[in-house]
Structures are given as structure tokens and as C-alpha cells.
Design a protein around this motif. Structure first.
Motif, mmCIF file in Angstrom:
data_model
loop_
_atom_site.group_PDB
_atom_site.id
_atom_site.type_symbol
_atom_site.label_atom_id
_atom_site.label_comp_id
_atom_site.label_asym_id
_atom_site.label_seq_id
_atom_site.Cartn_x
_atom_site.Cartn_y
_atom_site.Cartn_z
ATOM 1 N N ASP A 14 12.034 -7.595 -10.792
ATOM 2 C CA ASP A 14 12.785 -6.741 -9.778
ATOM 3 C C ASP A 14 13.814 -7.250 -8.987
ATOM 4 O OD1 ASP A 14 10.730 -4.937 -10.110
ATOM 5 O OD2 ASP A 14 9.336 -5.654 -8.626
ATOM 6 N N GLY A 15 14.992 -6.431 -8.932
ATOM 7 C CA GLY A 15 16.047 -6.827 -8.286
ATOM 8 C C GLY A 15 15.908 -7.090 -6.500
ATOM 9 N N SER A 16 16.794 -7.563 -5.968
ATOM 10 C CA SER A 16 16.881 -7.789 -4.646
ATOM 11 C C SER A 16 16.798 -6.602 -3.706
ATOM 12 C CB SER A 16 17.587 -9.047 -4.076
ATOM 13 O OG SER A 16 19.121 -8.409 -4.344
ATOM 14 N N ARG A 17 17.506 -5.532 -4.272
ATOM 15 C CA ARG A 17 17.486 -4.431 -3.564
ATOM 16 C C ARG A 17 16.213 -3.551 -3.674
ATOM 17 N NH1 ARG A 17 21.478 -2.205 -0.314
ATOM 18 N NH2 ARG A 17 21.321 0.026 -0.115
ATOM 19 N N LEU A 18 15.433 -3.644 -4.944
ATOM 20 C CA LEU A 18 14.138 -2.864 -5.055
ATOM 21 C C LEU A 18 13.244 -3.800 -3.934
ATOM 22 C CD1 LEU A 18 12.199 -1.067 -6.078
ATOM 23 C CD2 LEU A 18 11.883 -2.445 -8.153
ATOM 24 N N LYS A 19 13.354 -5.242 -3.929
ATOM 25 C CA LYS A 19 12.473 -5.935 -3.296
ATOM 26 C C LYS A 19 12.661 -5.540 -1.806
ATOM 27 C CE LYS A 19 12.272 -9.748 -6.401
ATOM 28 N NZ LYS A 19 12.721 -10.984 -6.639
ATOM 29 N N ALA A 20 13.934 -5.481 -1.126
ATOM 30 C CA ALA A 20 14.227 -5.001 0.095
ATOM 31 C C ALA A 20 13.469 -3.343 0.263
ATOM 32 C CB ALA A 20 15.842 -4.757 0.100
ATOM 33 N N ARG A 21 13.676 -2.714 -0.731
ATOM 34 C CA ARG A 21 12.784 -1.149 -0.349
ATOM 35 C C ARG A 21 11.483 -1.193 -0.325
ATOM 36 N NH1 ARG A 21 15.601 3.224 -0.477
ATOM 37 N NH2 ARG A 21 13.726 4.363 -1.139
ATOM 38 N N VAL A 22 10.970 -2.323 -0.711
ATOM 39 C CA VAL A 22 9.317 -2.448 -1.003
ATOM 40 C C VAL A 22 9.010 -3.029 0.251
ATOM 41 C CG1 VAL A 22 7.725 -3.983 -2.074
ATOM 42 C CG2 VAL A 22 9.186 -2.572 -3.398
ATOM 43 N N LEU A 23 9.828 -3.746 0.792
ATOM 44 C CA LEU A 23 9.455 -4.501 2.103
ATOM 45 C C LEU A 23 9.654 -3.724 3.215
ATOM 46 C CD1 LEU A 23 10.937 -8.215 1.961
ATOM 47 C CD2 LEU A 23 8.461 -7.407 1.628
ATOM 48 N N VAL A 24 10.721 -2.775 3.218
ATOM 49 C CA VAL A 24 10.854 -1.717 4.379
ATOM 50 C C VAL A 24 9.700 -0.879 4.219
ATOM 51 C CG1 VAL A 24 12.317 0.032 5.329
ATOM 52 C CG2 VAL A 24 13.115 -2.265 4.599
ATOM 53 N N ASN A 25 9.325 -0.210 3.059
ATOM 54 C CA ASN A 25 8.374 0.785 2.764
ATOM 55 C C ASN A 25 7.208 0.340 3.400
ATOM 56 O OD1 ASN A 25 7.143 3.249 1.591
ATOM 57 N ND2 ASN A 25 6.418 1.797 0.307
ATOM 58 N N ARG A 26 6.696 -1.083 3.021
ATOM 59 C CA ARG A 26 5.401 -1.853 3.582
ATOM 60 C C ARG A 26 5.470 -1.663 5.159
ATOM 61 N NH1 ARG A 26 4.564 -6.870 5.174
ATOM 62 N NH2 ARG A 26 2.681 -7.833 4.871
ATOM 63 N N ALA A 27 6.583 -2.033 5.751
ATOM 64 C CA ALA A 27 6.411 -2.239 7.101
ATOM 65 C C ALA A 27 6.485 -0.580 7.770
ATOM 66 C CB ALA A 27 7.788 -2.757 7.485
ATOM 67 N N VAL A 28 7.072 0.542 7.166
ATOM 68 C CA VAL A 28 6.978 1.813 7.515
ATOM 69 C C VAL A 28 5.704 2.338 7.488
ATOM 70 C CG1 VAL A 28 7.518 4.227 6.680
ATOM 71 C CG2 VAL A 28 9.406 2.389 6.870
ATOM 72 N N ARG A 29 5.080 2.002 6.317
ATOM 73 C CA ARG A 29 3.550 2.402 6.096
ATOM 74 C C ARG A 29 2.642 1.865 7.251
ATOM 75 N NH1 ARG A 29 2.102 5.444 1.691
ATOM 76 N NH2 ARG A 29 0.102 4.501 1.671
ATOM 77 N N SER A 30 2.935 0.595 7.586
ATOM 78 C CA SER A 30 2.005 -0.266 8.363
ATOM 79 C C SER A 30 2.237 0.430 9.878
ATOM 80 C CB SER A 30 2.385 -1.706 8.580
ATOM 81 O OG SER A 30 1.709 -2.488 9.352
ATOM 82 N N LEU A 31 3.459 0.630 10.176
ATOM 83 C CA LEU A 31 3.705 0.988 11.590
ATOM 84 C C LEU A 31 3.268 2.513 11.670
ATOM 85 C CD1 LEU A 31 7.485 -0.308 11.883
ATOM 86 C CD2 LEU A 31 5.404 -1.020 13.419
ATOM 87 N N SER A 32 3.439 3.192 10.660
ATOM 88 C CA SER A 32 3.008 4.761 10.958
ATOM 89 C C SER A 32 1.485 4.776 10.483
ATOM 90 C CB SER A 32 3.735 5.356 9.933
ATOM 91 O OG SER A 32 3.444 5.380 8.461
ATOM 92 N N GLY A 33 0.871 3.867 10.263
ATOM 93 C CA GLY A 33 -0.696 4.002 10.144
ATOM 94 C C GLY A 33 -0.889 4.555 8.652
ATOM 95 N N GLY A 34 0.082 4.599 7.830
ATOM 96 C CA GLY A 34 -0.228 4.781 6.439
ATOM 97 C C GLY A 34 0.282 6.402 6.190
ATOM 98 N N ALA A 35 0.804 7.036 7.425
ATOM 99 C CA ALA A 35 1.015 8.431 7.511
ATOM 100 C C ALA A 35 2.380 8.679 6.874
ATOM 101 C CB ALA A 35 1.087 8.728 9.063
ATOM 102 N N VAL A 36 3.346 7.798 6.686
ATOM 103 C CA VAL A 36 4.727 8.097 6.236
ATOM 104 C C VAL A 36 5.171 6.630 5.317
ATOM 105 C CG1 VAL A 36 7.114 8.080 6.897
ATOM 106 C CG2 VAL A 36 5.233 8.993 8.328
ATOM 107 N N CYS A 37 5.789 6.978 4.355
ATOM 108 C CA CYS A 37 6.338 6.017 3.595
ATOM 109 C C CYS A 37 7.796 6.236 3.592
ATOM 110 C CB CYS A 37 6.096 5.903 2.292
ATOM 111 S SG CYS A 37 6.294 7.275 0.863
ATOM 112 N N LEU A 38 8.535 5.290 2.931
ATOM 113 C CA LEU A 38 10.174 5.187 2.868
ATOM 114 C C LEU A 38 10.594 6.584 2.413
ATOM 115 C CD1 LEU A 38 12.482 3.666 3.750
ATOM 116 C CD2 LEU A 38 12.167 2.405 1.803
#
Length: 89
Positions: A14-38
Motif C-alpha cells: 500500500d502507498g503512504s497515502r492509503l496508509k494515512a487514510r487507514v490510520l485516520v479512519n482507525r482514529a475516527v472509528r475509535s473516537l466515534s465508538g464505531g458509529a462513523v468512518c472516514l
């Protein structure tokens, strides 16, 4: 968990841009309790700028950027995106 993230960031598939999206998505899901994704959030200038910054850090991960900094930036981007959408953080 950090070991899994480190392994993922080191893979060359995976390219670094996709990796960045994956990390931000992981954080969004964690902060929202799984209610929202990127993908549920609007593509804003802040998202693009944040992903640019995170992508650069991921590219530098093996040279100078510590994993903790990469994860903190991803968390900060997620917090900002959720706040923009009116979610309590």
C-alpha cells in the motif's frame, strides 16, 4: 497493537497515502465508538492537508519520524474532522 501498525506501515504493497487514510479512519472509528468512518465524513481541505502531513510522516517513519508522532497526527486529524461534523470529541 502498535506492532501491527508498525508492520502495516512497513509493507510496500500500500502507498503512504492509503496508509494515512487507514490510520485516520482507525482514529475516527475509535473516537466515534464505531458509529462513523472516514468515508462518512466530508472531504474537506483540512482532511486533504492532514493526509498530506501524515503521508510525509509515514514516508519518514523509517528515517526520523517516530510511530508515536504518526499516531498523534492521525488522532488529531480525526478529532478535527469529527468536530467539523458536530461530533463531541
Amino acid at each position: 497493537m502498535k506492532t501491527n501498525i508498525q508492520d502495516y506501515l512497513k509493507n510496500s504493497i500500500d502507498g503512504s497515502r492509503l496508509k494515512a487514510r487507514v490510520l485516520v479512519n482507525r482514529a475516527v472509528r475509535s473516537l466515534s465508538g464505531g458509529a462513523v468512518c472516514l468515508n462518512d465524513l466530508a472531504d474537506t481541505f483540512n482532511l486533504c492537508a492532514g493526509l498530506d502531513e501524515l503521508q510525509e510522516l509515514i514516508d519518514e517513519l523509517n528515517n526520523s519520524a517516530p510511530l508515536s508522532e504518526v499516531l498523534e497526527v492521525a488522532q488529531g486529524i480525526a478529532e478535527q474532522l469529527l468536530e467539523e461534523e458536530g461530533f463531541p470529541v
